[in-house]
Design a protein around this motif. Sequence first.
Motif, PDB file in Angstrom:
ATOM      1  N   ALA A   1      -9.226   1.013   0.921  1.00  9.56           N
ATOM      2  CA  ALA A   1      -7.765   1.046   1.026  1.00  9.56           C
ATOM      3  C   ALA A   1      -7.249  -0.336   1.437  1.00  9.56           C
ATOM      4  O   ALA A   1      -7.769  -0.951   2.359  1.00  9.56           O
ATOM      5  N   ALA A   2      -6.206  -0.807   0.743  1.00 14.99           N
ATOM      6  CA  ALA A   2      -5.764  -2.191   0.928  1.00 14.99           C
ATOM      7  C   ALA A   2      -4.354  -2.294   1.490  1.00 14.99           C
ATOM      8  O   ALA A   2      -3.447  -1.576   1.073  1.00 14.99           O
ATOM      9  N   ASP A   3      -4.196  -3.217   2.438  1.00 19.23           N
ATOM     10  CA  ASP A   3      -2.876  -3.741   2.785  1.00 19.23           C
ATOM     11  C   ASP A   3      -2.626  -4.822   1.737  1.00 19.23           C
ATOM     12  O   ASP A   3      -3.264  -5.876   1.758  1.00 19.23           O
TER      13      ASP A   3
ATOM     14  N   GLN B   1      -8.534  -2.352  -2.806  1.00 16.63           N
ATOM     15  CA  GLN B   1      -8.681  -3.815  -2.731  1.00 16.63           C
ATOM     16  C   GLN B   1      -8.630  -4.421  -4.132  1.00 16.63           C
ATOM     17  O   GLN B   1      -8.026  -5.479  -4.345  1.00 16.63           O
ATOM     18  N   GLY B   2      -9.269  -3.758  -5.100  1.00 16.85           N
ATOM     19  CA  GLY B   2      -9.267  -4.266  -6.475  1.00 16.85           C
ATOM     20  C   GLY B   2      -7.867  -4.257  -7.080  1.00 16.85           C
ATOM     21  O   GLY B   2      -7.472  -5.186  -7.790  1.00 16.85           O
ATOM     22  N   GLN B   3      -7.115  -3.209  -6.785  1.00 18.92           N
ATOM     23  CA  GLN B   3      -5.731  -3.155  -7.281  1.00 18.92           C
ATOM     24  C   GLN B   3      -4.891  -4.238  -6.617  1.00 18.92           C
ATOM     25  O   GLN B   3      -4.023  -4.844  -7.248  1.00 18.92           O
ATOM     26  N   LYS B   4      -5.152  -4.479  -5.348  1.00 19.65           N
ATOM     27  CA  LYS B   4      -4.444  -5.557  -4.641  1.00 19.65           C
ATOM     28  C   LYS B   4      -4.702  -6.902  -5.321  1.00 19.65           C
ATOM     29  O   LYS B   4      -3.759  -7.677  -5.575  1.00 19.65           O
ATOM     30  N   GLU B   5      -5.965  -7.188  -5.622  1.00 20.55           N
ATOM     31  CA  GLU B   5      -6.310  -8.468  -6.273  1.00 20.55           C
ATOM     32  C   GLU B   5      -5.556  -8.602  -7.587  1.00 20.55           C
ATOM     33  O   GLU B   5      -5.080  -9.681  -7.952  1.00 20.55           O
ATOM     34  N   ARG B   6      -5.485  -7.497  -8.329  1.00 19.92           N
ATOM     35  CA  ARG B   6      -4.794  -7.501  -9.620  1.00 19.92           C
ATOM     36  C   ARG B   6      -3.295  -7.772  -9.451  1.00 19.92           C
ATOM     37  O   ARG B   6      -2.694  -8.546 -10.199  1.00 19.92           O
TER      38      ARG B   6
ATOM     39  N   GLY C   1      -0.462 -15.343   2.387  1.00 19.68           N
ATOM     40  CA  GLY C   1       0.249 -14.607   3.430  1.00 19.68           C
ATOM     41  C   GLY C   1       1.128 -13.565   2.765  1.00 19.68           C
ATOM     42  O   GLY C   1       1.060 -13.365   1.545  1.00 19.68           O
ATOM     43  N   VAL C   2       1.946 -12.925   3.563  1.00 17.28           N
ATOM     44  CA  VAL C   2       2.753 -11.825   3.025  1.00 17.28           C
ATOM     45  C   VAL C   2       3.801 -12.357   2.041  1.00 17.28           C
ATOM     46  O   VAL C   2       4.467 -13.356   2.306  1.00 17.28           O
ATOM     47  N   ILE C   3       3.893 -11.701   0.893  1.00 14.37           N
ATOM     48  CA  ILE C   3       4.874 -12.079  -0.136  1.00 14.37           C
ATOM     49  C   ILE C   3       6.014 -11.062  -0.095  1.00 14.37           C
ATOM     50  O   ILE C   3       5.758  -9.858  -0.084  1.00 14.37           O
ATOM     51  N   THR C   4       7.241 -11.543  -0.052  1.00 13.78           N
ATOM     52  CA  THR C   4       8.393 -10.632  -0.029  1.00 13.78           C
ATOM     53  C   THR C   4       9.113 -10.678  -1.372  1.00 13.78           C
ATOM     54  O   THR C   4       9.496 -11.753  -1.837  1.00 13.78           O
ATOM     55  N   ILE C   5       9.267  -9.518  -1.977  1.00 16.34           N
ATOM     56  CA  ILE C   5       9.852  -9.419  -3.317  1.00 16.34           C
ATOM     57  C   ILE C   5      11.333  -9.045  -3.210  1.00 16.34           C
ATOM     58  O   ILE C   5      11.673  -7.985  -2.660  1.00 16.34           O
ATOM     59  N   PRO C   6      12.239  -9.875  -3.736  1.00 22.13           N
ATOM     60  CA  PRO C   6      13.662  -9.516  -3.715  1.00 22.13           C
ATOM     61  C   PRO C   6      13.954  -8.413  -4.750  1.00 22.13           C
ATOM     62  O   PRO C   6      13.535  -8.505  -5.901  1.00 22.13           O
ATOM     63  N   VAL C   7      14.667  -7.408  -4.293  1.00 22.69           N
ATOM     64  CA  VAL C   7      14.938  -6.231  -5.128  1.00 22.69           C
ATOM     65  C   VAL C   7      16.438  -6.081  -5.307  1.00 22.69           C
ATOM     66  O   VAL C   7      17.204  -6.236  -4.356  1.00 22.69           O
ATOM     67  N   VAL C   8      16.854  -5.773  -6.538  1.00 18.65           N
ATOM     68  CA  VAL C   8      18.233  -5.328  -6.743  1.00 18.65           C
ATOM     69  C   VAL C   8      18.165  -3.908  -7.294  1.00 18.65           C
ATOM     70  O   VAL C   8      17.391  -3.612  -8.187  1.00 18.65           O
ATOM     71  N   VAL C   9      18.970  -3.030  -6.703  1.00 20.32           N
ATOM     72  CA  VAL C   9      19.019  -1.633  -7.132  1.00 20.32           C
ATOM     73  C   VAL C   9      20.346  -1.409  -7.854  1.00 20.32           C
ATOM     74  O   VAL C   9      21.419  -1.542  -7.257  1.00 20.32           O
TER      75      VAL C   9
ATOM     76  N   GLU D   1      11.907   1.226   2.739  1.00 21.04           N
ATOM     77  CA  GLU D   1      10.999   1.496   3.857  1.00 21.04           C
ATOM     78  C   GLU D   1       9.693   2.118   3.343  1.00 21.04           C
ATOM     79  O   GLU D   1       8.594   1.734   3.761  1.00 21.04           O
ATOM     80  N   VAL D   2       9.815   3.066   2.419  1.00 23.95           N
ATOM     81  CA  VAL D   2       8.620   3.700   1.833  1.00 23.95           C
ATOM     82  C   VAL D   2       7.755   2.645   1.140  1.00 23.95           C
ATOM     83  O   VAL D   2       6.533   2.595   1.335  1.00 23.95           O
ATOM     84  N   LEU D   3       8.386   1.785   0.364  1.00 19.32           N
ATOM     85  CA  LEU D   3       7.625   0.751  -0.354  1.00 19.32           C
ATOM     86  C   LEU D   3       6.887  -0.145   0.629  1.00 19.32           C
ATOM     87  O   LEU D   3       5.710  -0.462   0.444  1.00 19.32           O
ATOM     88  N   ASN D   4       7.595  -0.549   1.686  1.00 18.69           N
ATOM     89  CA  ASN D   4       6.959  -1.445   2.652  1.00 18.69           C
ATOM     90  C   ASN D   4       5.824  -0.759   3.395  1.00 18.69           C
ATOM     91  O   ASN D   4       4.798  -1.376   3.691  1.00 18.69           O
ATOM     92  N   GLU D   5       5.962   0.521   3.643  1.00 15.26           N
ATOM     93  CA  GLU D   5       4.860   1.250   4.296  1.00 15.26           C
ATOM     94  C   GLU D   5       3.683   1.428   3.339  1.00 15.26           C
ATOM     95  O   GLU D   5       2.533   1.217   3.706  1.00 15.26           O
ATOM     96  N   ASP D   6       3.992   1.806   2.099  1.00 13.91           N
ATOM     97  CA  ASP D   6       2.903   2.071   1.141  1.00 13.91           C
ATOM     98  C   ASP D   6       2.142   0.793   0.782  1.00 13.91           C
ATOM     99  O   ASP D   6       0.917   0.790   0.728  1.00 13.91           O
ATOM    100  N   PHE D   7       2.857  -0.280   0.536  1.00 11.04           N
ATOM    101  CA  PHE D   7       2.187  -1.521   0.123  1.00 11.04           C
ATOM    102  C   PHE D   7       1.491  -2.208   1.298  1.00 11.04           C
ATOM    103  O   PHE D   7       0.601  -3.018   1.091  1.00 11.04           O
TER     104      PHE D   7
END
Length: 422
Positions: A116-118, A308-313, A63-71, A92-98
């Motif tokens: 193209a992969a979600d 899709q291949g990049q997603k698997e990686r 399922g969807v994995i959420t990555i904690p980020v510190v800036v 927001e950009v990251l969440n849209e792009d990924f």
Amino acid sequence: MRKFIILFLFISNFIAPSNGQRCSTDELYEQHLQEFPELAERALELENNLQRQIATQAGQRDGVITIPVVVHILYTKEEENIPELQVFAQLEVLNEDFRLLNETVPNIPGEFKSLAADTEIEFCLASLDPDGLPTTGINRVETTVETIIDVTNTKSGRRPRALYTELGGADAWDTEHYLNIWVGEGGQLLGAATNIAVSDFLPEEDGIVIDYKVFGNNCSFDSSNPDDPINPYNLGRTATHEIGHYFNLRHPWGNCDGDDKDFVDDTPRQASPYFGCPSYPQMSCGSSDMYMNFMNYSDDACMSMFTQGQKERMLATLAGPRAGLKESVGCALLNAPQPFSDEAILVYPNPAVNCLHIDFNAEIPGDIDVEMYNSLGQVVYHIVESSRNFRSIDTSKFANGIYFVSFRAAKQTITKTVMVMN
Ligand SMILES: [Zn+2]
């Protein structure tokens, strides 16, 4: 290999001198290799493990994995101390792009659409710090470090100052459980990421570094000024690209013959990087090139996809060396979805130059009625659209001045005041 990199550096600097060097990840890895020769062997071992993981994980999903980020915002002057909104916009950009939700998805050429992969990876600003205390996920540090992206020789044991509190920068937060992003003046460099193998040798330097001018979603660049340093890299995709590296993706070029250097089957072989905004199709190595891939060097507006291949990686990396991110409680205090309220709608930048971005932080059922009007009450823009599809208003033709943007949904109206300064 070394010759290729040196040649490539020469070419990349030559092609895009005024906008800065797009990505310094390969040079950073070269430096780390010189410092830790055993890194090459470790990288090979990790690659073998990764290929095994990719082969076994097919069809299995967490399922969807959420990555904690510190800036970590490192600043020597006020303009580098970027506002919170710029950080929110980058997330927001990251969440849209990924998640394959960005505005440029419709531009993906037909032959690549099915690839193209979600990625099912999302990002949140950390809400708990490594001590378990509430945090905004933004760490502001006034620094004396002038350029934070440091890919010069560290073999002598000299460390990149930006990454260490005692050297005037900011220490990483537990790199096993947080994605650390250092933002500040990059000099001529825009961004770099650590190779996955480096985390075994230098865990305290694991993460990405990025120039503040290309961080966020800066629609307000000066498109008439060819020397504007932000110009083509204004939509936050330097971070998308560097986080791709952080999750073990490689550049997809330089592989016409021999080994497929990015270890991904569905990225076409490509002779050299693309810059600018190429027109379709572009051919090299006997096939059509995926110049719109986030791991290319095209302008931000002309990038659209991971495969899709990049997603698997990336998912295999999250099942292996970066598994700690999945176990992190960094986002445990995530706010519950907000009701439709003033705080639930972000409009930026303000003042708006050329465009105004809108982010909805609430689930708004049904369509939303958006109206923009000037101080005389004259409507200059009107749309009725699902909040999921509505992203920005082109303000480039509007007269300068104060405007009001009203959002009507669920029998409520929220109005925001914005300035247009084209
Ligand atoms: Zn890169």
